[in-house]
Design an enzyme around this catalytic site. Structure first.
Site, mmCIF file in Angstrom:
data_model
loop_
_atom_site.group_PDB
_atom_site.id
_atom_site.type_symbol
_atom_site.label_atom_id
_atom_site.label_comp_id
_atom_site.label_asym_id
_atom_site.label_seq_id
_atom_site.Cartn_x
_atom_site.Cartn_y
_atom_site.Cartn_z
ATOM 1 C CE1 TYR A 274 -10.268 2.870 7.058
ATOM 2 C CE2 TYR A 274 -10.972 5.073 7.713
ATOM 3 C CZ TYR A 274 -9.959 4.170 7.434
ATOM 4 O OH TYR A 274 -8.649 4.561 7.544
ATOM 5 C CB THR B 198 -8.262 6.700 10.444
ATOM 6 O OG1 THR B 198 -8.912 7.739 9.704
ATOM 7 C CG2 THR B 198 -9.336 5.920 11.196
ATOM 8 C CG ASP B 199 -8.774 11.843 9.879
ATOM 9 O OD1 ASP B 199 -8.522 10.767 9.310
ATOM 10 O OD2 ASP B 199 -9.295 12.821 9.290
ATOM 11 C CB ALA C 17 -5.821 -0.393 6.835
ATOM 12 C CD1 TRP D 274 -8.563 13.362 5.610
ATOM 13 C CD2 TRP D 274 -8.431 15.369 4.616
ATOM 14 N NE1 TRP D 274 -9.777 14.001 5.773
ATOM 15 C CE2 TRP D 274 -9.726 15.228 5.178
ATOM 16 C CE3 TRP D 274 -8.108 16.550 3.951
ATOM 17 C CZ2 TRP D 274 -10.703 16.227 5.079
ATOM 18 C CZ3 TRP D 274 -9.070 17.546 3.863
ATOM 19 C CH2 TRP D 274 -10.355 17.382 4.416
ATOM 20 C CB ILE E 121 -2.920 -8.912 9.478
ATOM 21 C CG1 ILE E 121 -4.123 -8.086 9.001
ATOM 22 C CG2 ILE E 121 -1.609 -8.364 8.946
ATOM 23 C CD1 ILE E 121 -4.138 -6.673 9.577
ATOM 24 N N GLY F 114 0.806 -1.211 0.000
ATOM 25 C CA GLY F 114 0.000 0.000 0.000
ATOM 26 C C GLY F 114 0.839 1.261 0.000
ATOM 27 C CB THR G 271 -7.670 2.295 3.090
ATOM 28 O OG1 THR G 271 -7.362 1.800 1.780
ATOM 29 C CG2 THR G 271 -6.566 1.913 4.060
#
Length: 295
Positions: A131, A107-108, A66, A156, A45, A18, A68
């Site tokens: 997510y 993540t935010d 992830a 981001w 994983i 990624g 994403t």
């Protein structure tokens, strides 16, 4: 941190196929780490036995794997949960058994918006979509399995090169004659992948052990503002990016209207704060020449 150092502990990277994992693998090797980089095809994983076969005592394991795709997570919640929540717990338990260090990327979007200042580490979480809920579940699973693990929330992330991230797409649009509608009521912290990787490697090489850290370029921007800055830096007319509301451009997953991250606690822990987002964006365009790409 010096550009090159002697070989030290092994750094193990999941999700190396990624955006973040790939950049991290290259940069870690350049700086003298012994790198063991694994794509999803090589290390799933969600398989609890896989981590036990890979992780060794003394490793620094950084989980970049992830699910994403925020919108696709709404249609595939089981897959998102397996990769974002269950899998990181497996890796954390393997690290606990092997006495290895573990850094997990989050993540935010664990925050729900609704405020007008950057989120601090201790602010209440309130994920708004599948997510985000699975990523928060992953944070909790990691810290429960290995209290000494570290969660790094970022925001981001982009390279600005020839990929499919937001900046790359806007850059190709700027090179065309297209006019775009971009939402102006979602605000966050655009983060250049190089700066995120610098922070991850600084953390891996440090004695900082705070359980949760934030990693984002400083400042905040709406998606429209970010897109207009890309156009301006590319020599295109920023007015070709037209502001619209989220309601005018509905998506399957609800996104927070505000998710900018504060680096205050991270800096207090001893980690170098990241530069302003505009400066990082300009550097990303300089460092990643635009290639031919279908529009």
């Amino acid at each position: 941190m010096p550009d090159s150092v002697s070989v030290r502990a092994r750094i193990v990277i999941t999700g190396a196929g990624g955006q973040v994992g790939g950049f991290l693998a290259v940069e870690a090797a350049r700086r003298g780490w012994e790198v063991s980089a694994w794509s999803r095809q090589d290390w799933d994983i969600t398989d609890p036995a896989a981590a036990e076969r890979v992780v060794r005592p003394g490793d620094v394991v950084i989980n970049c794997a992830a699910f994403t795709n925020v919108d696709r997570s709404e249609a595939e919640p089981e897959a998102a949960h397996a990769i974002n929540a269950v899998g990181p717990g497996h890796v954390a338990r393997a690290c606990a058994a092997a006495d290895a260090r573990f850094v997990h990327i989050s993540t935010d979007y664990v925050f729900g918006g609704g405020q007008n200042r950057p989120y601090e580490i201790g602010d209440p979480t309130n994920p708004l979509n599948t997510y985000a809920r699975t990523k928060l579940a992953g944070e909790l699973a990691v810290l429960a399995a290995l209290p000494g693990a570290q969660v790094v929330r970022t925001s981001w992330v982009y390279t600005g090169g020839d990929g499919d991230d937001f900046v790359a797409v806007m850059r190709r649009a700027a090179a065309s004659d297209r006019t775009l509608d971009v939402v102006d009521d979602q605000i966050g912290s655009p983060t250049y992948v190089k700066d995120l990787v610098d922070l991850l490697l600084e953390l891996a090489d440090s004695d900082v052990r705070e359980p949760i850290l934030h990693a984002a370029n400083s400042g905040e921007a709406s998606r429209c503002e970010q897109a207009r800055e890309v156009f301006a830096l590319a020599g295109a007319d920023p007015r070709r990016v037209r502001p619209v509301t989220t309601a005018q451009m509905p998506r399957p997953a609800h996104r927070p209207d505000y998710s900018a991250l504060s680096m205050l606690s991270t800096a207090r822990a001893g980690i170098t704060p990241l530069r302003p987002w505009r400066e990082a964006l300009a550097a990303s365009l300089d460092e990643h020449p635009l290639k031919e790409h279908p529009l």
